[in-house]
Motif scaffolding. Structure first.
Motif, mmCIF file in Angstrom:
data_model
loop_
_atom_site.group_PDB
_atom_site.id
_atom_site.type_symbol
_atom_site.label_atom_id
_atom_site.label_comp_id
_atom_site.label_asym_id
_atom_site.label_seq_id
_atom_site.Cartn_x
_atom_site.Cartn_y
_atom_site.Cartn_z
ATOM 1 N N GLY A 9 -10.598 105.950 24.503
ATOM 2 C CA GLY A 9 -9.396 106.775 24.462
ATOM 3 C C GLY A 9 -8.160 106.046 24.913
ATOM 4 N N ASP A 10 -8.188 104.710 24.825
ATOM 5 C CA ASP A 10 -7.052 103.878 25.213
ATOM 6 C C ASP A 10 -6.095 103.699 24.043
ATOM 7 N N GLY A 11 -5.014 102.950 24.285
ATOM 8 C CA GLY A 11 -4.062 102.667 23.229
ATOM 9 C C GLY A 11 -4.480 101.473 22.388
ATOM 10 N N PHE A 12 -3.970 101.424 21.158
ATOM 11 C CA PHE A 12 -4.191 100.298 20.266
ATOM 12 C C PHE A 12 -2.845 99.708 19.894
ATOM 13 N N PHE A 13 -2.686 98.406 20.156
ATOM 14 C CA PHE A 13 -1.428 97.724 19.867
ATOM 15 C C PHE A 13 -1.653 96.692 18.773
ATOM 16 N N HIS A 14 -0.891 96.843 17.690
ATOM 17 C CA HIS A 14 -0.979 95.879 16.595
ATOM 18 C C HIS A 14 0.263 95.003 16.630
ATOM 19 N N ASN A 15 0.058 93.696 16.752
ATOM 20 C CA ASN A 15 1.170 92.751 16.868
ATOM 21 C C ASN A 15 2.171 92.903 15.730
ATOM 22 N N HIS A 16 1.675 93.112 14.503
ATOM 23 C CA HIS A 16 2.518 93.548 13.390
ATOM 24 C C HIS A 16 3.557 92.500 12.989
ATOM 25 N N ILE A 17 3.236 91.226 13.175
ATOM 26 C CA ILE A 17 4.193 90.175 12.838
ATOM 27 C C ILE A 17 3.760 89.401 11.600
ATOM 28 N N PHE A 18 2.502 89.042 11.520
ATOM 29 C CA PHE A 18 2.064 88.097 10.500
ATOM 30 C C PHE A 18 1.494 88.735 9.238
ATOM 31 N N TRP A 19 1.213 90.030 9.261
ATOM 32 C CA TRP A 19 0.423 90.633 8.194
ATOM 33 C C TRP A 19 1.239 91.647 7.404
ATOM 34 N N PRO A 20 0.900 91.875 6.150
ATOM 35 C CA PRO A 20 1.596 92.880 5.348
ATOM 36 C C PRO A 20 1.285 94.292 5.820
ATOM 37 N N ALA A 21 2.101 95.224 5.357
ATOM 38 C CA ALA A 21 2.007 96.608 5.827
ATOM 39 C C ALA A 21 0.627 97.208 5.568
ATOM 40 N N ASP A 22 0.020 96.894 4.442
ATOM 41 C CA ASP A 22 -1.254 97.522 4.108
ATOM 42 C C ASP A 22 -2.350 97.148 5.096
ATOM 43 N N HIS A 23 -2.314 95.913 5.594
ATOM 44 C CA HIS A 23 -3.296 95.502 6.602
ATOM 45 C C HIS A 23 -3.104 96.295 7.887
ATOM 46 N N THR A 24 -1.861 96.406 8.349
ATOM 47 C CA THR A 24 -1.581 97.174 9.561
ATOM 48 C C THR A 24 -2.012 98.620 9.389
ATOM 49 N N ARG A 25 -1.710 99.190 8.236
ATOM 50 C CA ARG A 25 -2.097 100.575 7.965
ATOM 51 C C ARG A 25 -3.603 100.760 8.096
ATOM 52 N N SER A 28 8.760 80.679 2.609
ATOM 53 C CA SER A 28 10.196 80.726 2.876
ATOM 54 C C SER A 28 10.546 81.955 3.701
ATOM 55 N N LEU A 29 11.711 81.924 4.317
ATOM 56 C CA LEU A 29 12.184 83.074 5.079
ATOM 57 C C LEU A 29 12.226 84.317 4.201
ATOM 58 N N GLU A 30 12.698 84.169 2.981
ATOM 59 C CA GLU A 30 12.772 85.309 2.078
ATOM 60 C C GLU A 30 11.389 85.876 1.757
ATOM 61 N N ASP A 31 10.430 84.995 1.501
ATOM 62 C CA ASP A 31 9.073 85.464 1.216
ATOM 63 C C ASP A 31 8.463 86.149 2.436
ATOM 64 N N PHE A 32 8.680 85.556 3.594
ATOM 65 C CA PHE A 32 8.061 86.101 4.800
ATOM 66 C C PHE A 32 8.641 87.468 5.143
ATOM 67 N N THR A 33 9.959 87.617 5.035
ATOM 68 C CA THR A 33 10.556 88.914 5.349
ATOM 69 C C THR A 33 10.175 89.974 4.315
ATOM 70 N N ARG A 34 9.882 89.568 3.101
ATOM 71 C CA ARG A 34 9.454 90.518 2.085
ATOM 72 C C ARG A 34 8.010 90.967 2.307
ATOM 73 N N GLU A 35 7.142 90.073 2.759
ATOM 74 C CA GLU A 35 5.707 90.358 2.852
ATOM 75 C C GLU A 35 5.260 90.832 4.230
ATOM 76 N N THR A 36 6.081 90.654 5.263
ATOM 77 C CA THR A 36 5.718 91.042 6.623
ATOM 78 C C THR A 36 6.856 91.850 7.233
ATOM 79 N N PRO A 37 6.663 92.395 8.452
ATOM 80 C CA PRO A 37 7.724 93.194 9.079
ATOM 81 C C PRO A 37 8.880 92.381 9.676
ATOM 82 N N LEU A 38 8.832 91.056 9.633
ATOM 83 C CA LEU A 38 9.979 90.271 10.119
ATOM 84 C C LEU A 38 11.245 90.743 9.413
ATOM 85 N N THR A 39 12.263 91.115 10.205
ATOM 86 C CA THR A 39 13.500 91.649 9.643
ATOM 87 C C THR A 39 14.680 90.830 10.139
#
Length: 364
Positions: A194-210, A267-278
């Protein structure tokens, strides 16, 4: 909902100047970042644990203990505490001590880390990473929950009549988030307790995090801790902002290109498109962050990485000003809108103490 920042404590040369801070300078910078986090109205500062260059934070409890005396309301956390290579007895002692020093303003994120050689440095085998995480946390829970512990396991010497000191403040252990990027076993562990779950959410696309968060939520409900949408979820993410998005991209690009974890790849453009980096304007960060709820549901904690890859302290403090003045106030309002009443806030020491008192009253 809680908002804050986390640091992995890297010491990286600034690619625009070639200069790198000393360990002392980088540590001083992290202290200033944490203090500034409170000053601009954010809620949480979290610090990583590493035992190898180019990182300095081998003892986050020391740093967080210092910050406990320098802040008034900031929640202090980790990103992450290594459950596999730290002795759970020492974790129990250190974080209960920190909890007392901070007046309860402490929680921690447990994880296995991302540095393979750390295992033999501390006498462990990386191939046993998951079993270590499971066994060590089971012992840690007992050390906090039981005054006297008899225990025998596979990975450390037995305990007989052992009492971990100090005992948790007010009889309530620090809240634990289990951090994982890719291991469903860790999400399962978080759900079981019943603890919390923290997903780093930096390197992976949204579908993986979901998928990871959805699995944790379903298992949280399976174990009877509440409905799936009441599970406690935290997300990470990295942002870089300027008033104009073109300026943000131009300024951040050399840091991205040479970053230890990003550089020399997509590239920066590819990474920001495929991951949550904004990388862009404050409004772009607001829109992107609000979009996280579309695939993880209502969640409790959002932490931003803002001091990575050699960014100078002056720039990081400017990022904090933007977060505090332009971004987080809007996010607080928008995330609160439509949030179901039965979805809990992030646990705090005060809420955990109140819940324990309620439970005791019910059982009397």
């Amino acid at each position: 909902m809680q908002f804050g920042v986390f640091s992995v404590s890297d010491i990286t040369p600034d690619p625009t100047t070639g200069g790198a801070p000393t360990e002392a300078e980088r540590l001083a910078a992290v202290l200033r970042i944490a203090e500034k986090t409170e000053e601009v109205g954010l809620d949480v500062f979290a610090l990583g644990e590493h035992h190898n260059p180019p990182f300095f934070s081998s003892s986050p409890t020391t740093t967080l203990g210092y910050l406990a005396g320098r802040t008034q309301r900031l929640q202090l956390s980790t990103a992450t505490t290594l459950i596999t290579t730290n002795d759970p007895v020492k974790i129990a002692e250190d974080y209960a001590m920190l909890q007392h020093l901070a007046g309860g303003r402490v929680d921690l994120t447990l994880g296995r880390g991302n540095t393979g050689p750390v295992y033999p440095w501390f006498g462990q085998d990386i191939r046993a990473g998951i079993p270590l995480a499971v066994e060590n946390y089971a012992l840690l829970r007992r050390l906090w929950d039981e005054d006297v512990v008899d225990w025998e396991g596979k990975f450390r010497t037995p305990l007989q009549g052992f009492t971990s000191t100090p005992r948790p403040l007010d009889g309530v252990a620090p809240f634990v988030w289990h951090g994982s990027i890719r291991s469903p076993e860790i999400a399962e562990q978080a759900a079981y307790y019943g603890d919390g779950f923290f997903h780093n959410h930096i390197f992976w696309p949204a579908d993986h995090t979901r998928r990871m968060v959805d699995f944790y939520r379903r298992r949280f409900e399976h174990y009877g801790h509440g409905d799936a949408d009441q599970a406690i979820v935290g997300l990470g993410g990295q942002v870089f902002m300027r008033k104009n998005s073109q300026d943000a991209v131009r300024e951040f690009r050399p840091y991205f290109d040479e970053a230890p974890v990003y550089g020399h790849g997509p590239s920066l453009e590819d990474f920001t498109r495929e991951t949550p980096l904004t990388v862009g304007s404050p409004q772009q960060v607001i829109d992107r962050t609000l979009g996280f709820r579309d695939y993880v549901g209502d969640y409790q904690r959002q932490l931003f990485l803002i001091d990575h890859a050699g960014l100078p302290l002056k720039t990081v403090l400017e990022q904090l000003d933007i977060l505090g003045e332009e971004v987080v106030p809007v996010l607080r309002k928008e995330f609160a809108a439509g949030r179901p009443a039965h979805v809990p806030d992030a646990p705090t020491h005060e809420s955990l103490v109140a819940a324990q008192l309620t439970k005791q009253e019910v059982t009397v």
